[in-house]
Structure formats: C-alpha cells, structure tokens
Write a protein that holds these residues in place. Sequence first.
Motif, short mmCIF file in Angstrom:
data_model
loop_
_atom_site.label_atom_id
_atom_site.label_comp_id
_atom_site.label_asym_id
_atom_site.label_seq_id
_atom_site.Cartn_x
_atom_site.Cartn_y
_atom_site.Cartn_z
N LEU A 90 0.82 -1.21 0.00
CA LEU A 90 0.00 0.00 0.00
C LEU A 90 0.85 1.26 0.00
CD1 LEU A 90 -3.06 -0.67 2.35
CD2 LEU A 90 -2.64 -1.41 0.00
N SER A 91 2.09 1.14 0.47
CA SER A 91 2.97 2.31 0.47
C SER A 91 3.42 2.68 -0.94
CB SER A 91 4.21 2.03 1.33
OG SER A 91 4.88 0.85 0.90
N LEU A 95 -3.09 6.54 -3.39
CA LEU A 95 -4.47 6.39 -2.95
C LEU A 95 -5.09 7.76 -2.68
CD1 LEU A 95 -4.20 3.35 -0.49
CD2 LEU A 95 -4.78 3.34 -2.93
N GLY A 97 -7.68 10.29 -1.08
CA GLY A 97 -8.43 10.22 0.18
C GLY A 97 -9.14 11.52 0.48
N ARG A 126 -9.94 6.07 -1.52
CA ARG A 126 -9.52 4.84 -0.86
C ARG A 126 -8.90 5.07 0.52
NH1 ARG A 126 -12.56 3.60 -3.75
NH2 ARG A 126 -12.58 2.11 -5.47
N VAL A 127 -8.83 6.31 0.97
CA VAL A 127 -8.41 6.62 2.33
C VAL A 127 -9.46 7.56 2.91
CG1 VAL A 127 -6.60 7.52 3.85
CG2 VAL A 127 -5.98 6.46 1.65
N VAL A 174 -8.42 2.33 3.42
CA VAL A 174 -7.72 2.69 4.64
C VAL A 174 -8.65 3.59 5.46
CG1 VAL A 174 -5.71 3.82 5.64
CG2 VAL A 174 -5.49 2.54 3.50
N ILE A 299 2.23 10.46 3.32
CA ILE A 299 0.83 10.81 3.56
C ILE A 299 0.72 12.33 3.59
CG2 ILE A 299 -1.16 10.56 5.07
CD1 ILE A 299 0.11 8.04 6.21
N ARG A 361 3.65 8.63 -5.51
CA ARG A 361 3.13 7.59 -4.64
C ARG A 361 2.73 8.20 -3.29
NH1 ARG A 361 3.67 5.73 -9.09
NH2 ARG A 361 5.07 4.02 -9.71
N TRP A 363 -0.53 8.62 -0.03
CA TRP A 363 -1.94 8.79 0.25
C TRP A 363 -2.21 10.28 0.35
CZ3 TRP A 363 -2.17 4.97 5.03
CH2 TRP A 363 -1.79 3.69 4.61
N LEU A 365 -4.98 13.17 1.08
CA LEU A 365 -6.28 13.46 1.68
C LEU A 365 -6.65 14.92 1.42
CD1 LEU A 365 -4.77 11.20 3.57
CD2 LEU A 365 -6.85 11.44 4.92
N ASN A 383 -1.02 5.59 -10.34
CA ASN A 383 -0.74 4.20 -9.98
C ASN A 383 -0.17 3.40 -11.15
OD1 ASN A 383 -1.72 3.69 -7.10
ND2 ASN A 383 -3.48 4.76 -8.00
#
Length: 395
Positions: A90-91, A95, A97, A126-127, A174, A299, A361, A363, A365, A383
């Motif tokens: 996942l890292s 994703l 969010g 996905r987050v 997540v 993140i 790459r 996450w 938000l 991705n």
Amino acid sequence: MLLIAYNQTYEKLYFCSSGSDRHGSGTCLPPSSCKGVTLAARRLQISRTSDQEKAPMDVIVPARRRYYLVVIPRRDPSCFLKSIPDTVPLSSLMLPGTHETMALYGCPISQCQSMTLDSQLNSGIRVIDIRLAINGNRLISFHGIVSQHVPFSDVLRQLHAFLTAPSTCSETVVVSIKQEDDDTRRFPQLVREEIMKSPGGLDMWYLENRIPNLGEVRGKAVMFSRFGGDGWTGGAVGIHPPLWPDSARLGFTWDCKGTIVRIQDWYAIPSFLSIPEKVEACTEILVTPEDFPSPLLSISFFSASSLPFALPSLIALGLGWPNVKLGFEGVNSRVQKWLLERLTGTTPGLERNNDAGPRIRGWALMDFSHDPVGLVPLFIECNFRGRNVGEEGWI
C-alpha cells in the motif's frame, strides 16, 4: 471519451464527456469544440500511459500556442485497484483520500466535503478520515465540536457493502479513526464493540501495525488508528503512529515495522496567502526518491483551516476570478495543475518525462476532493505510471 482541455497557463479548464451527459466543473465544451480538440489531437504527439492499445481512452489536452496530449486508458474509479498486482504494498500506491470524510455540515467553518461516503468510495476515494465522539452509548461522527450526525454504525455498514459487492470486492479502504472527545477509556472499547456488531465484524478489518501488500487486504478495511496508545487489547490497533505533532510545518516521520512513514499535515496556515507554500509542501513528498534506502509511505493532508482568512472551502476551492486578479486560486486546482505538469512531462525545470512517467506515490487526503472533477482520476492514473517489473512489488 473524456476531454479535459486547458490552455498553456492553465487559466481555464474545460470538461466534456462524449457519448454521455456527464459534465464536470468549469466551463463545458460544446460538441463542436470537442470535435475540434479531437481533430487537433490527431496532429499532436501522443504520450501513452499504457500499452493497452485496445483499451478505451481518456484524452487530456492542453490548448493555446503550445500543445500537449496525454492519452489515458479509461479506468473505472470504483474498482481501479483490480488492475494492480497483489504484491504491491500500500505504500507504493497512490491512494486518493478525503480529510474529515463525514464533514458535510457546518459550512463555512466545519464542512469539508460535499459528497456522501458511498459516492466518495465509488468515485475512487480509498483513504477515509473518520472523526468520532461518544454520544450516550454510541459513536457519532464529529468535526471538532460540530456533530455530523452520522453514527459510526452507518459508516461500518457502508464500508461492508462496498467491500463485499461483487464489482468492488477487489478494493481496500484505509480507515483513519480519530477521537474527538476526551474519554480515552471508553472510546477504544466502543470502537471495538461497534465493529464487532457491524456486518463483517472484526474479520473485515486488517489490524496489524505494519504496511500490508494489496493482496492481503482486498475486501478489507485497513485500520489506521489515531486514538489511545493502549488500543483495546493492551497494544496499538492497526497502523498506529506513535506521535502526531500538531500542524507541524515541516511534517514528521516515524518507522512502521521497517517502512518509513512521512506525514505532511500543516493545516493551521496563517491565511490564503500561504496556499502556494502549503501545496508545495504536500506535493513534494509524493514524488518518491528512486534511491531511498527503505520502503517509504508518504501521507499528505492537502486540507487547511484557520480563522478568519483560511476557511476549509476557501483554501480548497479558492475564491473569485484569480485569472483576472480578482480572487485567489485554491489548493485543489493547483494540485491538479501539478499533476498535469508531471503527467505530461512539462514541469518547469525538469526534463520531459519518458513514457513510464513520474513516480507519484502516497496517500493524498483532500477537502472537497471532487472539485475540480478531474483531480481524483489524475491521482488514480499515477498508480500506472513509473512502474517497472520487479520494482515496488510490480509483476
């Protein structure tokens, strides 16, 4: 085919989806203009993001004076993880969010989203960031002291429905859970009790304190706990940061069982004048260094808020008409421009990217994540860029 046309200076974006009635934010191109853009595209160099020649394509075209063209395979945002190997951690994913996922009420101070949880999940989020407080004997979603009215049990039901549906059971979500009240003894217990009573129970959750591979968590919710250091069994529950400095301007890092996690959550910006600095801080950590010695998870919280000149909607969406210097540009459109520059290889100061594209790459938000409409699809496309067989778990 989705057409996103913009001029070289990104002053205006147009969205039009041919063959349907769906239109995005901004000014929609009339059919005649779409035809013109398509004809122009045929005369331009095409930078493909995939070798799937027969796949339906989305086209992103910048226009005026100088032209670039990116042809992107059309991907179903509700199940885009289906196309990614199980071996990818996942890292090593990008994703999209949402910050304060359930914050639909309390405008202009507390509202951070305009789409329901179900709509967010089906459009590629996905987050999710779930903030809860105790109300009687149950947990309710809150943003600070403002109730968002949705019980945690409803969130759990929606997650279960999404993760078990035949069309989306390939996905994972997540779930960051943060406590918004002061009862640190009861809160972890109630989280556990409500999960156990919900559809799927504890079996639907990944609860280890390490970063899993995608294959380990398809059809599951991944716990990211921002509550109680003692969890509910005498230890941390799920992925658990040992510290979270409040609004650290330079971000912070921690080690999660061998994966270095770096977080950018500078939210208390002084005013809208700090938006450029905020965007730079959040985007720069999403570009993965190729020679980094350890697995890395980045993140970024693109959200920000402070009174009176940095309300969530103003920071995310901007105000007025910045193109004519009557207002200012928000975070979201700036991030979209950054992604377009990266994906087209036109980032100032960088050499034009090769066909593999950049390694973006992490996450991400966001507040009001679906404005502009092309933002989440561009994050999803990351991705499938910069992938080499044998690297990042890609096979």
